[in-house]
Motif scaffolding. Structure first.
Motif, mmCIF file in Angstrom:
data_model
loop_
_atom_site.group_PDB
_atom_site.id
_atom_site.type_symbol
_atom_site.label_atom_id
_atom_site.label_comp_id
_atom_site.label_asym_id
_atom_site.label_seq_id
_atom_site.Cartn_x
_atom_site.Cartn_y
_atom_site.Cartn_z
ATOM 1 N N GLU A 18 1.014 -1.207 -0.015
ATOM 2 C CA GLU A 18 0.068 -0.021 0.055
ATOM 3 C C GLU A 18 0.785 1.106 0.076
ATOM 4 O O GLU A 18 1.707 1.322 0.718
ATOM 5 C CB GLU A 18 -0.942 -0.040 1.167
ATOM 6 C CG GLU A 18 -1.967 0.887 1.296
ATOM 7 C CD GLU A 18 -2.977 0.913 2.385
ATOM 8 O OE1 GLU A 18 -3.482 2.029 2.896
ATOM 9 O OE2 GLU A 18 -3.128 -0.181 2.915
ATOM 10 N N SER A 19 0.389 2.246 -0.819
ATOM 11 C CA SER A 19 1.266 3.631 -0.784
ATOM 12 C C SER A 19 1.109 4.289 0.442
ATOM 13 O O SER A 19 -0.130 4.218 1.147
ATOM 14 C CB SER A 19 0.695 4.457 -2.095
ATOM 15 O OG SER A 19 0.820 3.581 -3.202
ATOM 16 N N ARG A 43 0.128 8.340 -6.127
ATOM 17 C CA ARG A 43 -0.064 6.950 -5.376
ATOM 18 C C ARG A 43 -0.797 6.078 -6.267
ATOM 19 O O ARG A 43 -0.862 5.078 -6.144
ATOM 20 C CB ARG A 43 -0.805 7.536 -4.139
ATOM 21 C CG ARG A 43 0.116 7.911 -3.023
ATOM 22 C CD ARG A 43 -0.492 8.159 -1.589
ATOM 23 N NE ARG A 43 -1.958 8.653 -1.868
ATOM 24 C CZ ARG A 43 -2.530 9.665 -1.095
ATOM 25 N NH1 ARG A 43 -1.878 10.142 -0.118
ATOM 26 N NH2 ARG A 43 -3.817 10.250 -1.209
ATOM 27 N N PRO A 64 1.719 2.178 -7.283
ATOM 28 C CA PRO A 64 0.825 1.653 -6.170
ATOM 29 C C PRO A 64 2.267 1.115 -5.271
ATOM 30 O O PRO A 64 3.055 0.641 -5.891
ATOM 31 C CB PRO A 64 0.043 0.506 -6.546
ATOM 32 C CG PRO A 64 -0.144 0.920 -7.805
ATOM 33 C CD PRO A 64 0.715 1.594 -8.428
ATOM 34 N N VAL A 116 4.118 3.380 -3.462
ATOM 35 C CA VAL A 116 5.236 4.436 -3.481
ATOM 36 C C VAL A 116 5.357 4.795 -1.914
ATOM 37 O O VAL A 116 4.278 4.772 -1.165
ATOM 38 C CB VAL A 116 4.685 5.578 -4.271
ATOM 39 C CG1 VAL A 116 3.659 6.436 -3.918
ATOM 40 C CG2 VAL A 116 5.792 6.205 -4.353
ATOM 41 N N ARG A 117 6.641 4.945 -1.606
ATOM 42 C CA ARG A 117 6.912 5.427 -0.334
ATOM 43 C C ARG A 117 7.607 6.766 -0.207
ATOM 44 O O ARG A 117 7.665 7.109 0.953
ATOM 45 C CB ARG A 117 7.983 4.417 0.393
ATOM 46 C CG ARG A 117 7.252 2.836 0.112
ATOM 47 C CD ARG A 117 7.857 1.820 0.902
ATOM 48 N NE ARG A 117 7.640 1.765 2.541
ATOM 49 C CZ ARG A 117 6.215 1.483 2.845
ATOM 50 N NH1 ARG A 117 5.387 1.121 2.031
ATOM 51 N NH2 ARG A 117 6.093 1.435 4.369
#
Length: 88
Positions: A34-35, A51, A55, A57-58
């Motif tokens: 999960e982003s 996001r 999908p 992304v941090r």
């Protein structure tokens, strides 16, 4: 066309192997899960569009760009087919 000790198609096999290695490396670096809503480095909000587009992304765009700049270049040279590796 064979050259030296190599058999027909050896050069193409080396090229295919190098491309496959690059694909595996790129796939292993893709984000998963999960982003995050905020960047894990600077705590800035990550835009909803980013996001959704990526999908898992941090990092925000600025932090991801900085990380990409610091990443060392990969040579892409596949030693499996090199003469040095055949001598061992």
């Amino acid at each position: 066309m064979a050259g030296g000790w190599s058999r027909d198609g050896a050069v193409q096999e080396q090229i295919d192997s190098t491309v496959e290695d690059a694909l595996q490396r790129a796939r292993s670096e893709l984000p998963r899960g999960e982003s995050l809503t905020h960047c894990e480095e600077c705590d800035e909000p990550i835009p909803q569009a980013r996001r959704e587009a990526m999908p898992g992304v941090r990092l925000c765009i600025a932090c991801q760009s900085e990380r990409d700049k610091q990443r060392t270049a990969y040579s892409g040279y596949n030693r499996r087919g090199s003469k040095d590796s055949q001598l061992r």
